[in-house]
Scaffold this motif. Structure first.
Motif, PDB file in Angstrom:
ATOM      1  N   ALA A 197       0.714  -1.177  -0.074  1.00  0.00           N
ATOM      2  CA  ALA A 197       0.123   0.070  -0.042  1.00  0.00           C
ATOM      3  C   ALA A 197       0.861   1.265   0.066  1.00  0.00           C
ATOM      4  N   PHE A 198       1.810   1.285   0.817  1.00  0.00           N
ATOM      5  CA  PHE A 198       2.719   2.677   1.003  1.00  0.00           C
ATOM      6  C   PHE A 198       3.344   2.519  -0.394  1.00  0.00           C
ATOM      7  N   ALA A 199       4.088   1.537  -1.032  1.00  0.00           N
ATOM      8  CA  ALA A 199       4.731   1.653  -2.278  1.00  0.00           C
ATOM      9  C   ALA A 199       3.758   2.125  -3.461  1.00  0.00           C
ATOM     10  N   LYS A 200       2.588   1.596  -3.473  1.00  0.00           N
ATOM     11  CA  LYS A 200       1.726   1.656  -4.472  1.00  0.00           C
ATOM     12  C   LYS A 200       1.271   3.343  -4.397  1.00  0.00           C
ATOM     13  N   ILE A 201       0.683   3.970  -3.209  1.00  0.00           N
ATOM     14  CA  ILE A 201       0.479   5.191  -3.085  1.00  0.00           C
ATOM     15  C   ILE A 201       1.844   6.414  -3.315  1.00  0.00           C
ATOM     16  N   LEU A 202       2.848   5.735  -2.921  1.00  0.00           N
ATOM     17  CA  LEU A 202       4.053   6.446  -3.267  1.00  0.00           C
ATOM     18  C   LEU A 202       4.263   6.413  -4.765  1.00  0.00           C
ATOM     19  N   ALA A 203       4.061   5.468  -5.517  1.00  0.00           N
ATOM     20  CA  ALA A 203       4.321   5.224  -7.114  1.00  0.00           C
ATOM     21  C   ALA A 203       3.259   6.099  -7.671  1.00  0.00           C
ATOM     22  N   GLU A 204       2.114   6.106  -7.434  1.00  0.00           N
ATOM     23  CA  GLU A 204       0.848   6.743  -7.965  1.00  0.00           C
ATOM     24  C   GLU A 204       0.847   8.368  -7.718  1.00  0.00           C
ATOM     25  N   GLY A 205       0.971   8.603  -6.486  1.00  0.00           N
ATOM     26  CA  GLY A 205       0.878  10.104  -5.948  1.00  0.00           C
ATOM     27  C   GLY A 205       2.274  10.647  -5.554  1.00  0.00           C
ATOM     28  N   GLY A 206       3.268  10.185  -5.533  1.00  0.00           N
ATOM     29  CA  GLY A 206       4.424  10.699  -5.027  1.00  0.00           C
ATOM     30  C   GLY A 206       4.564  11.033  -3.742  1.00  0.00           C
TER      31      GLY A 206
ATOM     32  N   MET B 145      -9.364  10.619   2.269  1.00  0.00           N
ATOM     33  CA  MET B 145      -8.141   9.674   2.202  1.00  0.00           C
ATOM     34  C   MET B 145      -8.627   8.457   1.198  1.00  0.00           C
ATOM     35  N   ASN B 146      -9.801   8.177   1.140  1.00  0.00           N
ATOM     36  CA  ASN B 146     -10.290   6.862   0.501  1.00  0.00           C
ATOM     37  C   ASN B 146     -10.970   7.263  -0.770  1.00  0.00           C
ATOM     38  N   GLN B 147     -10.667   8.576  -1.328  1.00  0.00           N
ATOM     39  CA  GLN B 147     -10.943   8.965  -2.626  1.00  0.00           C
ATOM     40  C   GLN B 147     -10.277   8.337  -3.580  1.00  0.00           C
ATOM     41  N   PRO B 148     -11.058   7.926  -4.748  1.00  0.00           N
ATOM     42  CA  PRO B 148     -10.104   7.309  -5.891  1.00  0.00           C
ATOM     43  C   PRO B 148      -9.313   8.327  -6.681  1.00  0.00           C
ATOM     44  N   ARG B 149      -8.430   7.560  -7.259  1.00  0.00           N
ATOM     45  CA  ARG B 149      -7.493   8.640  -8.154  1.00  0.00           C
ATOM     46  C   ARG B 149      -7.490   7.897  -9.494  1.00  0.00           C
ATOM     47  N   ASP B 150      -7.061   8.849 -10.505  1.00  0.00           N
ATOM     48  CA  ASP B 150      -6.645   8.325 -11.693  1.00  0.00           C
ATOM     49  C   ASP B 150      -5.342   7.803 -11.834  1.00  0.00           C
ATOM     50  N   LYS B 151      -4.910   7.595 -13.050  1.00  0.00           N
ATOM     51  CA  LYS B 151      -3.539   6.901 -13.184  1.00  0.00           C
ATOM     52  C   LYS B 151      -2.503   7.891 -13.178  1.00  0.00           C
ATOM     53  N   GLN B 152      -2.853   9.309 -13.188  1.00  0.00           N
ATOM     54  CA  GLN B 152      -1.965  10.590 -13.114  1.00  0.00           C
ATOM     55  C   GLN B 152      -1.851  10.721 -11.448  1.00  0.00           C
ATOM     56  N   GLY B 153      -2.667  10.060 -10.865  1.00  0.00           N
ATOM     57  CA  GLY B 153      -2.837  10.498  -9.422  1.00  0.00           C
ATOM     58  C   GLY B 153      -3.694  11.579  -8.867  1.00  0.00           C
ATOM     59  N   ARG B 154      -4.479  12.094  -9.786  1.00  0.00           N
ATOM     60  CA  ARG B 154      -5.300  13.076  -9.478  1.00  0.00           C
ATOM     61  C   ARG B 154      -6.554  12.708  -8.847  1.00  0.00           C
ATOM     62  N   LYS B 155      -7.132  13.337  -7.886  1.00  0.00           N
ATOM     63  CA  LYS B 155      -8.280  12.816  -7.173  1.00  0.00           C
ATOM     64  C   LYS B 155      -9.496  12.821  -8.059  1.00  0.00           C
ATOM     65  N   LEU B 156     -10.339  11.828  -8.009  1.00  0.00           N
ATOM     66  CA  LEU B 156     -11.749  11.698  -8.715  1.00  0.00           C
ATOM     67  C   LEU B 156     -12.716  12.042  -7.530  1.00  0.00           C
ATOM     68  N   PHE B 157     -14.065  12.430  -8.077  1.00  0.00           N
ATOM     69  CA  PHE B 157     -14.991  12.386  -7.035  1.00  0.00           C
ATOM     70  C   PHE B 157     -16.273  12.070  -7.711  1.00  0.00           C
ATOM     71  N   LEU B 158     -17.182  11.601  -7.156  1.00  0.00           N
ATOM     72  CA  LEU B 158     -18.576  11.093  -7.693  1.00  0.00           C
ATOM     73  C   LEU B 158     -19.638  11.879  -7.704  1.00  0.00           C
ATOM     74  N   CYS B 159     -20.328  12.070  -8.905  1.00  0.00           N
ATOM     75  CA  CYS B 159     -21.502  12.865  -8.879  1.00  0.00           C
ATOM     76  C   CYS B 159     -22.550  12.204  -9.586  1.00  0.00           C
TER      77      CYS B 159
END
Length: 289
Positions: free
Chosen positions: A176-185, A257-271
């Motif tokens: 989890a730490f490695a994936k979050i770091l890889a996706e969002g820096g 903290m539970n918000q999904p992110r795209d492949k560029q690490g940008r936060k997505l929100f649902l509407c």
């Protein structure tokens, strides 16, 4: 007055390295407390996420049909649907978080009390200094512990994702730490840090202020003396006030903290049924509408 080197070697470790000892002792105490109370923390996080999850599945009509089951029924539901041991899912990053948070907060508070603020001439430590010192110590400790808090929240939701037929995001804590770091820096590890430190400041302010006030009132206005009963009642009151003050920021923090992110690490929100990115572009599948 300095202690000679030979005599210093004979001193207990707690006296030779007082702040390091307090950090370790605080971390050990926090570990025991976290293991005992973690099922409540997991239940709290699941309840905080229910509105978000329902909106994602059903849109606005879910506001009236969200399965809010209460604390006890939610905990029982986790046991029945996922298994008893799942009540401790995410406990490892939670322990990491409490060791860093409690240790960092204690060391910071001690430094502020002894070096920055100092006691008055009559050796009394005023309440306002305790409040400010506690808030600042909570902010520092929570900021340092934010990455572990982020992983804890996301791992607490893995069982829910599995029940909903979604793929699991992480194989374990380090993944989890490695994936979050890889996706969002590095910035990705501090997602939600603003409401997180706001919560810590509010909790510490309510905790310290209420504890001292209630204890002072009980000693002066009741037959109780300054004993374990007085401390227990003061702790119950301070915990209640701290929870009330900190819960709104805690809900916001958990949602971010539970918000999904795209492949560029940008936060997505649902509407309703659609996803929007940070630039407010409507996404449907892989196409921009």
């Amino acid at each position: 007055m300095s202690v000679p080197e030979d005599e210093e070697r004979l001193l207990p470790l707690a006296q030779r390295w007082p702040r390091a000892s307090k950090f370790l002792l605080s971390g050990c105490a926090a570990t025991v407390a976290e293991l005992a109370t973690f099922p409540l923390d997991l239940t709290k996080t699941r309840l905080q996420m229910q509105g978000e999850a329902a909106l994602a599945r059903l849109g606005d009509s879910a506001r009236e049909s969200a399965p809010y089951r209460g604390m006890v029924r939610t905990a029982l539901g986790i046991v029945q649907e996922e298994g008893f041991l799942k009540l401790w899912q995410g406990v490892t990053p939670a322990i990491y978080r409490h060791v860093v948070y409690s240790g960092g907060r204690m060391v910071t508070y001690e430094h502020l009390r002894e070096v920055v603020f100092g006691k008055s001439e009559d050796k009394h430590y005023p309440l306002w200094k305790s409040v400010i010192g506690g808030m600042m110590a909570g902010v520092v400790g929570q900021f340092l512990a934010n990455p572990t808090d982020l992983v804890k929240v996301q791992m607490q939701m893995e069982g829910k994702r599995k029940l909903e037929g979604k793929p699991l995001r992480y194989r374990g804590v380090h993944h989890a730490f490695a994936k979050i770091l890889a996706e969002g820096g590095i910035r990705g590890l501090w997602a939600g840090w603003v409401p997180n430190i706001q919560r810590a400041a509010l909790v510490n302010m309510g905790d310290l202020t209420t504890y001292d006030t209630v204890k002072h009132y009980l000693v002066l206005n009741t037959p109780l003396e300054d004993n374990i009963m007085t401390h227990s009642l003061s702790s119950l009151c301070s915990g209640l006030v701290a929870s009330i003050l900190g819960t709104p920021a805690d809900v916001i923090k958990s949602r971010i903290m539970n918000q999904p992110r795209d492949k560029q690490g940008r936060k997505l929100f649902l509407c309703n049924y659609l996803l929007f990115d940070e630039n407010a572009l409507c996404l449907w599948g892989n196409k921009l509408i």
